[in-house]
Design a protein around this motif. Structure first.
Motif, PDB file in Angstrom:
ATOM      1  N   VAL A  33       0.859  -1.185   0.000  1.00  0.00           N
ATOM      2  CA  VAL A  33       0.000   0.000   0.000  1.00  0.00           C
ATOM      3  C   VAL A  33       0.895   1.235   0.000  1.00  0.00           C
ATOM      4  O   VAL A  33       2.116   1.140   0.083  1.00  0.00           O
ATOM      5  CB  VAL A  33      -0.958   0.025   1.217  1.00  0.00           C
ATOM      6  N   GLY A  34       0.290   2.397  -0.068  1.00  0.00           N
ATOM      7  CA  GLY A  34       1.064   3.628  -0.081  1.00  0.00           C
ATOM      8  C   GLY A  34       1.748   3.894  -1.404  1.00  0.00           C
ATOM      9  O   GLY A  34       2.707   4.657  -1.473  1.00  0.00           O
ATOM     10  N   VAL A  35       1.275   3.254  -2.465  1.00  0.00           N
ATOM     11  CA  VAL A  35       1.847   3.463  -3.797  1.00  0.00           C
ATOM     12  C   VAL A  35       0.853   4.237  -4.654  1.00  0.00           C
ATOM     13  O   VAL A  35      -0.351   3.970  -4.626  1.00  0.00           O
ATOM     14  CB  VAL A  35       2.196   2.121  -4.482  1.00  0.00           C
ATOM     15  N   ASN A  36       1.360   5.205  -5.411  1.00  0.00           N
ATOM     16  CA  ASN A  36       0.477   5.971  -6.282  1.00  0.00           C
ATOM     17  C   ASN A  36       0.395   5.323  -7.661  1.00  0.00           C
ATOM     18  O   ASN A  36       1.065   4.330  -7.949  1.00  0.00           O
ATOM     19  CB  ASN A  36       0.920   7.436  -6.366  1.00  0.00           C
ATOM     20  N   TYR A  37      -0.399   5.922  -8.522  1.00  0.00           N
ATOM     21  CA  TYR A  37      -0.625   5.353  -9.848  1.00  0.00           C
ATOM     22  C   TYR A  37       0.670   5.241 -10.654  1.00  0.00           C
ATOM     23  O   TYR A  37       0.951   4.211 -11.277  1.00  0.00           O
ATOM     24  CB  TYR A  37      -1.647   6.198 -10.613  1.00  0.00           C
ATOM     25  N   LEU A  38       1.482   6.290 -10.654  1.00  0.00           N
ATOM     26  CA  LEU A  38       2.709   6.275 -11.444  1.00  0.00           C
ATOM     27  C   LEU A  38       3.686   5.219 -10.951  1.00  0.00           C
ATOM     28  O   LEU A  38       4.435   4.631 -11.747  1.00  0.00           O
ATOM     29  CB  LEU A  38       3.364   7.658 -11.420  1.00  0.00           C
ATOM     30  N   GLN A  39       3.701   4.960  -9.657  1.00  0.00           N
ATOM     31  CA  GLN A  39       4.577   3.924  -9.117  1.00  0.00           C
ATOM     32  C   GLN A  39       4.154   2.542  -9.590  1.00  0.00           C
ATOM     33  O   GLN A  39       4.997   1.665  -9.814  1.00  0.00           O
ATOM     34  CB  GLN A  39       4.606   4.008  -7.596  1.00  0.00           C
ATOM     35  N   THR A  40       2.854   2.327  -9.753  1.00  0.00           N
ATOM     36  CA  THR A  40       2.395   1.037 -10.282  1.00  0.00           C
ATOM     37  C   THR A  40       2.846   0.855 -11.727  1.00  0.00           C
ATOM     38  O   THR A  40       3.158  -0.261 -12.156  1.00  0.00           O
ATOM     39  CB  THR A  40       0.863   0.897 -10.207  1.00  0.00           C
ATOM     40  N   VAL A  41       2.894   1.945 -12.493  1.00  0.00           N
ATOM     41  CA  VAL A  41       3.354   1.873 -13.880  1.00  0.00           C
ATOM     42  C   VAL A  41       4.835   1.513 -13.930  1.00  0.00           C
ATOM     43  O   VAL A  41       5.260   0.671 -14.731  1.00  0.00           O
ATOM     44  CB  VAL A  41       3.106   3.214 -14.601  1.00  0.00           C
ATOM     45  N   LEU A  42       5.648   2.128 -13.061  1.00  0.00           N
ATOM     46  CA  LEU A  42       7.074   1.808 -12.994  1.00  0.00           C
ATOM     47  C   LEU A  42       7.287   0.351 -12.605  1.00  0.00           C
ATOM     48  O   LEU A  42       8.152  -0.339 -13.160  1.00  0.00           O
ATOM     49  CB  LEU A  42       7.771   2.719 -11.983  1.00  0.00           C
ATOM     50  N   PHE A  43       6.485  -0.131 -11.660  1.00  0.00           N
ATOM     51  CA  PHE A  43       6.587  -1.529 -11.242  1.00  0.00           C
ATOM     52  C   PHE A  43       6.286  -2.463 -12.412  1.00  0.00           C
ATOM     53  O   PHE A  43       6.996  -3.450 -12.632  1.00  0.00           O
ATOM     54  CB  PHE A  43       5.625  -1.805 -10.086  1.00  0.00           C
ATOM     55  N   CYS A  44       5.225  -2.164 -13.160  1.00  0.00           N
ATOM     56  CA  CYS A  44       4.850  -3.019 -14.291  1.00  0.00           C
ATOM     57  C   CYS A  44       5.953  -3.049 -15.348  1.00  0.00           C
ATOM     58  O   CYS A  44       6.223  -4.098 -15.948  1.00  0.00           O
ATOM     59  CB  CYS A  44       3.539  -2.535 -14.894  1.00  0.00           C
ATOM     60  N   ASP A  45       6.601  -1.913 -15.584  1.00  0.00           N
ATOM     61  CA  ASP A  45       7.701  -1.865 -16.552  1.00  0.00           C
ATOM     62  C   ASP A  45       8.861  -2.745 -16.088  1.00  0.00           C
ATOM     63  O   ASP A  45       9.463  -3.471 -16.887  1.00  0.00           O
ATOM     64  CB  ASP A  45       8.184  -0.426 -16.732  1.00  0.00           C
ATOM     65  N   TRP A  46       9.185  -2.663 -14.794  1.00  0.00           N
ATOM     66  CA  TRP A  46      10.266  -3.487 -14.257  1.00  0.00           C
ATOM     67  C   TRP A  46       9.936  -4.974 -14.347  1.00  0.00           C
ATOM     68  O   TRP A  46      10.770  -5.792 -14.765  1.00  0.00           O
ATOM     69  CB  TRP A  46      10.527  -3.115 -12.791  1.00  0.00           C
ATOM     70  N   LEU A  47       8.711  -5.338 -13.970  1.00  0.00           N
ATOM     71  CA  LEU A  47       8.315  -6.741 -13.984  1.00  0.00           C
ATOM     72  C   LEU A  47       8.294  -7.294 -15.406  1.00  0.00           C
ATOM     73  O   LEU A  47       8.688  -8.445 -15.648  1.00  0.00           O
ATOM     74  CB  LEU A  47       6.934  -6.903 -13.333  1.00  0.00           C
ATOM     75  N   THR A  48       7.846  -6.472 -16.346  1.00  0.00           N
ATOM     76  CA  THR A  48       7.850  -6.887 -17.748  1.00  0.00           C
ATOM     77  C   THR A  48       9.256  -7.215 -18.215  1.00  0.00           C
ATOM     78  O   THR A  48       9.503  -8.263 -18.824  1.00  0.00           O
ATOM     79  CB  THR A  48       7.261  -5.776 -18.642  1.00  0.00           C
ATOM     80  N   ASP A  49      10.198  -6.324 -17.930  1.00  0.00           N
ATOM     81  CA  ASP A  49      11.580  -6.518 -18.342  1.00  0.00           C
ATOM     82  C   ASP A  49      12.180  -7.771 -17.707  1.00  0.00           C
ATOM     83  O   ASP A  49      12.848  -8.563 -18.382  1.00  0.00           O
ATOM     84  CB  ASP A  49      12.406  -5.289 -17.961  1.00  0.00           C
ATOM     85  N   LYS A  50      11.929  -7.972 -16.428  1.00  0.00           N
ATOM     86  CA  LYS A  50      12.479  -9.120 -15.707  1.00  0.00           C
ATOM     87  C   LYS A  50      11.950 -10.439 -16.270  1.00  0.00           C
ATOM     88  O   LYS A  50      12.705 -11.383 -16.524  1.00  0.00           O
ATOM     89  CB  LYS A  50      12.154  -9.020 -14.223  1.00  0.00           C
ATOM     90  N   VAL A  51      10.647 -10.515 -16.461  1.00  0.00           N
ATOM     91  CA  VAL A  51      10.028 -11.758 -16.931  1.00  0.00           C
ATOM     92  C   VAL A  51      10.386 -12.035 -18.386  1.00  0.00           C
ATOM     93  O   VAL A  51      10.662 -13.183 -18.764  1.00  0.00           O
ATOM     94  CB  VAL A  51       8.505 -11.696 -16.730  1.00  0.00           C
ATOM     95  N   GLN A  52      10.394 -10.998 -19.216  1.00  0.00           N
ATOM     96  CA  GLN A  52      10.767 -11.197 -20.620  1.00  0.00           C
ATOM     97  C   GLN A  52      12.181 -11.768 -20.740  1.00  0.00           C
ATOM     98  O   GLN A  52      12.423 -12.709 -21.508  1.00  0.00           O
ATOM     99  CB  GLN A  52      10.680  -9.872 -21.378  1.00  0.00           C
ATOM    100  N   LYS A  53      13.111 -11.200 -19.993  1.00  0.00           N
ATOM    101  CA  LYS A  53      14.493 -11.687 -20.047  1.00  0.00           C
ATOM    102  C   LYS A  53      14.589 -13.120 -19.528  1.00  0.00           C
ATOM    103  O   LYS A  53      15.311 -13.944 -20.091  1.00  0.00           O
ATOM    104  CB  LYS A  53      15.394 -10.768 -19.231  1.00  0.00           C
ATOM    105  N   GLY A  54      13.863 -13.427 -18.459  1.00  0.00           N
ATOM    106  CA  GLY A  54      13.901 -14.764 -17.891  1.00  0.00           C
ATOM    107  C   GLY A  54      13.331 -15.813 -18.813  1.00  0.00           C
ATOM    108  O   GLY A  54      13.905 -16.910 -18.964  1.00  0.00           O
ATOM    109  N   LEU A  55      12.222 -15.514 -19.473  1.00  0.00           N
ATOM    110  CA  LEU A  55      11.602 -16.465 -20.390  1.00  0.00           C
ATOM    111  C   LEU A  55      12.414 -16.626 -21.674  1.00  0.00           C
ATOM    112  O   LEU A  55      12.426 -17.698 -22.289  1.00  0.00           O
ATOM    113  CB  LEU A  55      10.182 -16.022 -20.725  1.00  0.00           C
TER     114      LEU A  55
END
Length: 350
Positions: free
Chosen positions: A147-169
């Protein structure tokens, strides 16, 4: 538009007919990612095994009641298939994201991605001081929603997770093709509400029409919400009547028909959509998303928040309820889930 896309796709593949009449050079079947499969590399499984396939469908979106919370007349909405995390994003996963960002950018940029732990003190309650100190950092809260995360922080998180998972797969030949389909994001309002209903199209809540279920001579709560108040404003049951004073574990209570947890209650969730009280006028029919903010900074507008939280009355846990919250808001009662669009690639290298 659909016919035009199909025509363009067929032309790009230069389809030809073989001797037996079959189409040659056209992808006739597409293997969708199976995130629970043993094909997924072990080091990537914790980041994707939570993703649940949500089939395409048509449902009655919104509610007929005209109140400050709803402002959304019921309408038929069509949703394409997608993936959605079966739980809210937990503290342990968001902490990892923060650590990677700190290692890369340094503490001077920490304000861009760290949650506001002081959000627990917004009501100046002495009971929330331990939450401000330990909720995000202590292992005991690893599987509680961040909790305590704003909308823009969720977007940054999604970008990071996308990059991590794409590289791993991409490192494994068995899942290399899947990597091209992965792009994490927030669900839009239509997707969120469709998934929250879990197949119960006309029910108020993910489990049915009533917040309570009668069991063994008493009423059993189905989600984590605030106090129960009667029509005279009297507290019938306190805020912890459901067993939790604040947030609960991300897998608490029973899942809905799609296997998703806490779609109502626990913490409310950010969606992609910009809030407009009359959004049904502007929405598209297929996965409607209201994006008309091209001239406004992304953090200066209200976003749609859905699902209600541990602070809310059961009324606000209804699937049709929507709130408009400023995108820069960091609240102890708002978290998020993540979605993946299913990209259709017409390519034999999948």
């Amino acid at each position: 538009m659909l016919l035009l896309c199909l025509f363009s796709l067929s032309q790009s593949n230069l389809a030809q007919r073989g001797k037996k009449g079959e189409l040659v050079g056209v992808l006739t079947s597409l293997e969708l990612p199976d995130f629970q499969s043993k094909k997924v590399p072990k080091d990537i499984r914790p980041y994707v095994e939570n993703m649940i396939y949500i089939p395409a469908g048509v449902f009655n979106m919104g509610d007929d009641l005209d109140t400050n919370a709803r402002f959304y007349s019921k309408r038929v909405s069509t949703v394409a298939s997608f993936f959605l995390s079966k739980t809210e994003i937990p503290n342990w996963l968001y902490r990892e994201f923060c650590q990677v960002m700190i290692d890369s950018l340094g503490m001077d940029s920490a304000h861009l991605f760290l949650p506001d732990t002081l959000c627990w003190l917004e009501n100046e309650s002495p009971y929330t001081e331990p939450m401000a100190s330990y909720y995000f950092s202590h292992p005991a809260y690893d599987n509680y929603p961040v909790v305590g995360v704003n909308y823009l922080q969720t977007v940054l998180f999604c970008d990071w997770l996308t990059d991590k998972v794409q590289k791993g797969l991409s490192k494994d030949s068995k899942t290399k093709g899947w990597a091209k389909m992965i792009s994490f994001r927030l669900p839009n309002e239509s997707e969120w509400e469709y998934a929250a209903r879990g197949g119960l199209d006309i029910s108020a809540y993910p489990w049915g029409e009533s917040y309570y279920v009668y069991n063994d001579g008493g009423y059993t709560p189905k989600a984590n919400c605030g106090a129960i108040i009667d029509t005279l404003g009297h507290i019938v049951l306190p805020a912890d009547h459901d067993g939790y004073r604040y947030t609960s574990d991300i897998s608490s209570f029973s899942p809905n028909g799609y296997g998703l947890y806490n779609m109502s209650g626990n913490v409310a969730e950010w969606t992609l959509d910009i809030y407009n009280p009359y959004a049904s006028i502007f929405d598209y029919d297929l996965n409607p998303t209201f994006y008309r903010d091209t001239l406004s900074p992304k953090d200066s507008v209200s976003r749609v928040v859905k699902g209600g939280s541990f602070e809310d009355l059961p009324y606000f846990l209804s699937c049709g309820v929507r709130k408009g919250i400023m995108a820069y808001t960091q609240s102890k009662s708002i978290g998020f889930s993540v979605a993946i669009t299913i990209f259709q690639y017409a390519s034999q290298d999948l």
